[in-house]
Design a protein around this motif. Sequence first.
Motif, PDB file in Angstrom:
ATOM      1  N   GLY A   1      51.542  86.403  62.988  1.00  0.00           N
ATOM      2  CA  GLY A   1      52.381  86.966  63.253  1.00  0.00           C
ATOM      3  C   GLY A   1      53.722  87.048  62.843  1.00  0.00           C
ATOM      4  O   GLY A   1      54.246  87.768  62.568  1.00  0.00           O
ATOM      5  N   ALA A   2      53.877  85.666  62.744  1.00  0.00           N
ATOM      6  CA  ALA A   2      54.722  85.518  62.299  1.00  0.00           C
ATOM      7  C   ALA A   2      55.924  85.228  60.249  1.00  0.00           C
ATOM      8  O   ALA A   2      54.178  85.353  59.904  1.00  0.00           O
ATOM      9  N   ALA A   3      56.305  84.606  60.725  1.00  0.00           N
ATOM     10  CA  ALA A   3      56.829  84.972  59.246  1.00  0.00           C
ATOM     11  C   ALA A   3      56.614  83.433  58.193  1.00  0.00           C
ATOM     12  O   ALA A   3      56.590  82.413  58.736  1.00  0.00           O
ATOM     13  N   CYS A   4      55.828  83.365  57.328  1.00  0.00           N
ATOM     14  CA  CYS A   4      54.988  81.991  56.748  1.00  0.00           C
ATOM     15  C   CYS A   4      54.694  82.658  55.559  1.00  0.00           C
ATOM     16  O   CYS A   4      54.197  83.587  54.640  1.00  0.00           O
ATOM     17  N   THR A   5      54.595  81.858  55.696  1.00  0.00           N
ATOM     18  CA  THR A   5      54.334  81.250  53.495  1.00  0.00           C
ATOM     19  C   THR A   5      53.413  79.822  53.260  1.00  0.00           C
ATOM     20  O   THR A   5      53.327  78.654  54.365  1.00  0.00           O
ATOM     21  N   SER A   6      52.227  80.201  52.543  1.00  0.00           N
ATOM     22  CA  SER A   6      51.935  78.916  52.029  1.00  0.00           C
ATOM     23  C   SER A   6      51.093  78.695  50.562  1.00  0.00           C
ATOM     24  O   SER A   6      50.555  79.398  50.498  1.00  0.00           O
ATOM     25  N   GLU A   7      51.358  77.809  50.707  1.00  0.00           N
ATOM     26  CA  GLU A   7      50.732  77.553  49.322  1.00  0.00           C
ATOM     27  C   GLU A   7      50.488  76.568  48.384  1.00  0.00           C
ATOM     28  O   GLU A   7      51.164  75.457  49.149  1.00  0.00           O
ATOM     29  N   ILE A   8      50.353  76.543  47.107  1.00  0.00           N
ATOM     30  CA  ILE A   8      49.970  75.092  46.756  1.00  0.00           C
ATOM     31  C   ILE A   8      50.735  74.993  45.564  1.00  0.00           C
ATOM     32  O   ILE A   8      50.792  76.094  44.780  1.00  0.00           O
ATOM     33  N   TYR A   9      51.095  74.018  45.252  1.00  0.00           N
ATOM     34  CA  TYR A   9      52.270  73.879  45.096  1.00  0.00           C
ATOM     35  C   TYR A   9      51.577  72.685  43.166  1.00  0.00           C
ATOM     36  O   TYR A   9      50.739  72.159  43.126  1.00  0.00           O
ATOM     37  N   PRO A  10      51.630  73.734  41.873  1.00  0.00           N
ATOM     38  CA  PRO A  10      50.786  72.879  40.447  1.00  0.00           C
ATOM     39  C   PRO A  10      50.920  71.712  40.475  1.00  0.00           C
ATOM     40  O   PRO A  10      52.308  71.478  40.499  1.00  0.00           O
ATOM     41  N   GLY A  11      49.928  71.467  40.455  1.00  0.00           N
ATOM     42  CA  GLY A  11      49.431  70.111  39.313  1.00  0.00           C
ATOM     43  C   GLY A  11      49.947  68.492  40.160  1.00  0.00           C
ATOM     44  O   GLY A  11      50.253  67.870  39.413  1.00  0.00           O
ATOM     45  N   THR A  12      50.072  68.933  41.732  1.00  0.00           N
ATOM     46  CA  THR A  12      50.475  68.032  42.766  1.00  0.00           C
ATOM     47  C   THR A  12      49.638  67.398  43.175  1.00  0.00           C
ATOM     48  O   THR A  12      48.122  68.171  42.923  1.00  0.00           O
ATOM     49  N   VAL A  13      49.618  66.552  43.552  1.00  0.00           N
ATOM     50  CA  VAL A  13      48.565  65.167  44.530  1.00  0.00           C
ATOM     51  C   VAL A  13      49.203  65.421  45.794  1.00  0.00           C
ATOM     52  O   VAL A  13      50.251  65.211  45.761  1.00  0.00           O
ATOM     53  N   HIS A  14      48.182  63.821  45.897  1.00  0.00           N
ATOM     54  CA  HIS A  14      48.761  64.379  47.807  1.00  0.00           C
ATOM     55  C   HIS A  14      50.180  63.209  47.804  1.00  0.00           C
ATOM     56  O   HIS A  14      49.682  62.244  47.044  1.00  0.00           O
ATOM     57  N   GLY A  15      50.720  63.937  48.571  1.00  0.00           N
ATOM     58  CA  GLY A  15      51.740  62.204  48.090  1.00  0.00           C
ATOM     59  C   GLY A  15      53.151  63.076  47.924  1.00  0.00           C
ATOM     60  O   GLY A  15      54.331  62.289  47.039  1.00  0.00           O
ATOM     61  N   PHE A  16      53.072  64.072  46.681  1.00  0.00           N
ATOM     62  CA  PHE A  16      53.727  64.450  45.529  1.00  0.00           C
ATOM     63  C   PHE A  16      55.519  64.262  45.576  1.00  0.00           C
ATOM     64  O   PHE A  16      55.922  64.158  45.589  1.00  0.00           O
ATOM     65  N   THR A  17      56.092  64.102  47.156  1.00  0.00           N
ATOM     66  CA  THR A  17      56.861  64.200  47.687  1.00  0.00           C
ATOM     67  C   THR A  17      57.674  62.785  47.533  1.00  0.00           C
ATOM     68  O   THR A  17      58.966  62.611  47.796  1.00  0.00           O
ATOM     69  N   MET A  18      57.170  62.022  47.449  1.00  0.00           N
ATOM     70  CA  MET A  18      57.429  60.216  47.915  1.00  0.00           C
ATOM     71  C   MET A  18      57.965  59.844  46.616  1.00  0.00           C
ATOM     72  O   MET A  18      56.428  59.428  45.795  1.00  0.00           O
ATOM     73  N   SER A  19      58.619  60.019  46.012  1.00  0.00           N
ATOM     74  CA  SER A  19      58.772  59.071  44.840  1.00  0.00           C
ATOM     75  C   SER A  19      58.798  57.679  44.714  1.00  0.00           C
ATOM     76  O   SER A  19      59.478  57.362  43.974  1.00  0.00           O
ATOM     77  N   ASP A  20      58.803  57.145  45.911  1.00  0.00           N
ATOM     78  CA  ASP A  20      57.616  55.465  45.901  1.00  0.00           C
ATOM     79  C   ASP A  20      56.439  55.511  45.659  1.00  0.00           C
ATOM     80  O   ASP A  20      55.977  53.989  46.452  1.00  0.00           O
ATOM     81  N   THR A  21      55.827  56.405  45.314  1.00  0.00           N
ATOM     82  CA  THR A  21      54.499  56.460  45.039  1.00  0.00           C
ATOM     83  C   THR A  21      54.022  57.064  43.849  1.00  0.00           C
ATOM     84  O   THR A  21      54.558  57.473  42.921  1.00  0.00           O
ATOM     85  N   ASP A  22      52.396  56.117  43.698  1.00  0.00           N
ATOM     86  CA  ASP A  22      52.171  57.331  42.450  1.00  0.00           C
ATOM     87  C   ASP A  22      51.956  58.714  42.358  1.00  0.00           C
ATOM     88  O   ASP A  22      52.146  59.354  41.560  1.00  0.00           O
ATOM     89  N   ALA A  23      51.736  59.272  43.701  1.00  0.00           N
ATOM     90  CA  ALA A  23      51.353  60.517  44.171  1.00  0.00           C
ATOM     91  C   ALA A  23      52.785  61.770  43.267  1.00  0.00           C
ATOM     92  O   ALA A  23      52.921  62.854  43.201  1.00  0.00           O
ATOM     93  N   PHE A  24      54.301  60.562  43.452  1.00  0.00           N
ATOM     94  CA  PHE A  24      55.570  61.331  43.265  1.00  0.00           C
ATOM     95  C   PHE A  24      55.424  62.789  42.599  1.00  0.00           C
ATOM     96  O   PHE A  24      54.717  61.601  40.336  1.00  0.00           O
ATOM     97  N   ASP A  25      55.917  63.879  42.485  1.00  0.00           N
ATOM     98  CA  ASP A  25      55.958  64.394  41.343  1.00  0.00           C
ATOM     99  C   ASP A  25      56.942  65.521  41.432  1.00  0.00           C
ATOM    100  O   ASP A  25      57.466  66.121  41.992  1.00  0.00           O
ATOM    101  N   PRO A  26      58.263  65.295  40.966  1.00  0.00           N
ATOM    102  CA  PRO A  26      59.129  65.396  40.122  1.00  0.00           C
ATOM    103  C   PRO A  26      59.683  67.662  40.740  1.00  0.00           C
ATOM    104  O   PRO A  26      60.708  67.481  41.393  1.00  0.00           O
ATOM    105  N   ALA A  27      58.352  67.704  39.903  1.00  0.00           N
ATOM    106  CA  ALA A  27      58.146  69.594  39.993  1.00  0.00           C
ATOM    107  C   ALA A  27      58.598  69.904  41.150  1.00  0.00           C
ATOM    108  O   ALA A  27      58.854  70.885  42.024  1.00  0.00           O
ATOM    109  N   GLY A  28      57.543  69.388  41.801  1.00  0.00           N
ATOM    110  CA  GLY A  28      57.165  69.568  43.456  1.00  0.00           C
ATOM    111  C   GLY A  28      58.032  68.930  43.971  1.00  0.00           C
ATOM    112  O   GLY A  28      57.669  69.762  45.748  1.00  0.00           O
TER     113      GLY A  28
END
Length: 235
Positions: free
Chosen positions: A189-216
């Motif tokens: 019942g709370a305000a919730c959004t939950s979505e898949i970020y297109p084309g990303t792999v696990h760890g996509f926010t971390m710029s010091d890893t191979d998983a990094f995705d700038p768009a993500g």
Amino acid sequence: MQIPTTDGLADGFAVYPDHGEQHPGVLMYPDAFGIRPVIRDLAGELAGHGYYVLVPNFFYRDGPTPVIGLPAHIGETDRSALIARLMPLIKDMTPEHADAYLGFLTAQPEVGAGPVAVTGYCIGGLLATRTAVAHPGEVAALAAFHAPVAADGPESLIRLTADVHFGHAATDITPEALGELNQSLDAAGAACTSEIYPGTVHGFTMSDTDAFDPAGLRLHWDRLVPLLGRALAKG
């Protein structure tokens, strides 16, 4: 910075705008690789939007940051071996840490009265979710990215009262599993959004890893900053 807990001191750091005023508080949990320059950069950017951001070392029982040595860039060949070393530490974590971190955060003179937010990455996103579930009166916003947020079962998510955003890596969850998760969030019942970020792999926010995705990473900011602005303004 040392954060008192029931079983010792947790090291960590805080960053906030230095304008001699109070700011809404945000508890940020790192990913499994812990506090390092990329985490400091993420916290600093979030603080630049007007928040006091506290980042604890949730592995403090096993030593101060860095708990294990990390390469400057974490490639796919490094990831498996590093996670294997960290997994016993992750399994030993207990939930009491959240009380200590939130208590420390809200006691800081630079943090204003009112609700706080929690956010996290990877295992830190699961810890953020558990913190929000356990502290419904204190946590007004929850954001978790490439995190196993459903690990405790859908019944735990039903207890959420915070405004929520979950940003999933495309390799972490199927559309069918996302639908089931979102049904649980709707039941809260709370305000919730939950979505898949297109084309990303696990760890996509971390710029010091191979998983990094700038768009993500950009999409993460596009979701996180407005969420905190809406939820914390309510307080």
